[in-house]
Design an enzyme around this catalytic site. Structure first.
Site, PDB file in Angstrom:
ATOM      1  N   HIS A  16       0.817  -1.220   0.000  1.00  0.00           N
ATOM      2  CA  HIS A  16       0.000   0.000   0.000  1.00  0.00           C
ATOM      3  C   HIS A  16       0.860   1.284   0.000  1.00  0.00           C
ATOM      4  O   HIS A  16       1.067   1.905  -1.034  1.00  0.00           O
ATOM      5  CB  HIS A  16      -0.940   0.003   1.208  1.00  0.00           C
ATOM      6  CG  HIS A  16      -1.981  -1.089   1.181  1.00  0.00           C
ATOM      7  ND1 HIS A  16      -2.869  -1.242   0.151  1.00  0.00           N
ATOM      8  CD2 HIS A  16      -2.273  -2.066   2.071  1.00  0.00           C
ATOM      9  CE1 HIS A  16      -3.678  -2.258   0.397  1.00  0.00           C
ATOM     10  NE2 HIS A  16      -3.331  -2.780   1.554  1.00  0.00           N
TER      11      HIS A  16
HETATM   12  C1  BDR Z   1      -4.009   1.713   4.245  1.00  0.00           C
HETATM   13  O1  BDR Z   1      -4.545   1.473   5.546  1.00  0.00           O
HETATM   14  C2  BDR Z   1      -3.498   1.332   6.488  1.00  0.00           C
HETATM   15  O2  BDR Z   1      -3.687   0.198   7.278  1.00  0.00           O
HETATM   16  C3  BDR Z   1      -2.230   1.175   5.708  1.00  0.00           C
HETATM   17  O3  BDR Z   1      -1.122   1.744   6.396  1.00  0.00           O
HETATM   18  C4  BDR Z   1      -2.503   1.889   4.420  1.00  0.00           C
HETATM   19  O4  BDR Z   1      -2.194   3.253   4.515  1.00  0.00           O
HETATM   20  C5  BDR Z   1      -4.400   0.581   3.328  1.00  0.00           C
HETATM   21  O5  BDR Z   1      -5.784   0.532   3.145  1.00  0.00           O
END
Ligand code: BDR
Ligand code: CA
Length: 322
Positions: free
Chosen positions: A254
């Site tokens: 992500h």
């Molecule tokens: C996002 O949500 C958080 O848990 C992660 O760090 C990322 O920014 C993914 O959906």
């Protein structure tokens, strides 16, 4: 490019974050990348409450030998809604892979006296046209900064967020991605402000998988940033195995995607659409894109839709094992 040409084209970034395992990966990638200069870190609730994400940000900068980078603590709840569940079930009790980060390691390191939103607004206004905001948590600090100083929408060089999704199902509801869902009102402000916004959403972040071989190579390397990522990964791997059934210790990529876009935008294919965020109901926190380009006239968002996963992973691995 020569080293001096790279220095002249550097992206000066403010990194707004809720560390978080993948936030740590993104920050460390930024810190080793000559294309990027991290001028400040701002923290927000999300993967944990803001005291914990601030502690983690301070510890990450200490670990990286960059205690000179200022940290400003930000919001502990969304702009309008009550705070939902924080992300320890994904990132561990310490939101850093259960490595026992319960305190700030270096007591000399403290967050600034100003809150994150004010720091964001003042930094952007002090350097017109120079600062790129990279936001990889709920967008609360950015929304508050826009309210405090609306001219940042003209003064910022751009905004790159990890959040949202155009054509991929959500990860916290059928349609919504976590960062947008955590503060849809802030996200709506950010998409509507008229600045240059790039959205690295689930369409690309779930199309890049780091797996156990990848993390093993980081652990084997002599690179202490890579070794640290290898150390915090198992908790994240376990979540992905249990939640999504990913084989081979795979995880989604992500937050590093937002940094990868700044390092090399040719890794991605983007399309520009108006994006609207529903503020309630079953679609709350979704990022609905006008993909026919004919229904809405609100500002266009640069939506990353495809990614060259192999080239992205090779770039990440090379930089974190070197
Ligand atoms: C996002 O949500 C958080 O848990 C992660 O760090 C990322 O920014 C993914 O959906
Ligand atoms: Ca994050």
């Amino acid at each position: 490019m020569t080293q001096s040409e790279i220095a002249n084209h550097k992206h000066k970034i403010l990194f707004d974050t809720d560390p978080g395992i993948d936030d740590a990966m993104a920050l460390l990638l930024a810190l080793v990348s000559p294309e990027i200069e991290v001028v400040g870190v701002t923290t927000v609730f999300g993967n944990s409450h803001v005291e914990a994400t601030t502690r983690n940000a301070l510890n990450l900068l200490d670990l990286a030998g960059r205690p000179d980078i200022p940290v400003a603590k930000g919001a502990d709840r969304p702009m309008v809604l009550p705070r939902g569940q924080t992300g320890e079930f994904v990132h561990g009790d310490d939101a850093m892979g259960n490595i026992g980060w319960t305190a700030v390691h270096n007591p000399d390191q403290k967050p600034l006296d100003v809150p994150a939103a004010q720091f964001i607004a003042e930094t952007i206004m002090a350097h017109p046209g120079e600062i790129t905001l990279v936001a990889v948590g709920p967008l609360t600090n950015v929304g508050l900064a826009l309210q405090l100083e609306p001219r940042i929408a003209q003064a910022a060089r751009g905004v790159v967020i990890m959040g949202g999704s155009v054509a991929t199902p959500g990860n916290v509801s059928p349609l919504a991605e976590a960062n947008i869902h955590n503060d849809p009102h802030a996200a709506a402000l950010v998409f509507g402000a008229g600045w240059d916004v790039t959205m690295a959403g689930l369409d690309v972040t779930m199309a890049v998988r780091m797996d156990e071989d990848f993390f093993a190579a980081l652990r084997r390397s002599g690179n202490r940033f890579g070794q640290f990522i290898g150390q915090i990964a198992p908790c994240y791997q376990q979540f992905h195995r249990e939640r999504y059934g990913y084989p081979d210790g795979g995880v989604d990529t992500h937050d590093p995607s937002a940094i990868a876009y700044l390092i090399d935008p040719t890794l991605f294919r983007a399309e520009r659409w108006s994006v609207v965020v529903p503020l309630d109901g079953p679609a709350m926190g979704a990022t609905i894109a006008d993909r026919r380009g004919r229904f809405w006239t609100t500002p266009k968002v640069n939506c990353l839709m495809q990614v060259d996963a192999a080239r992205f992973l090779a770039m990440f691995q090379a930089r974190l094992t070197a």
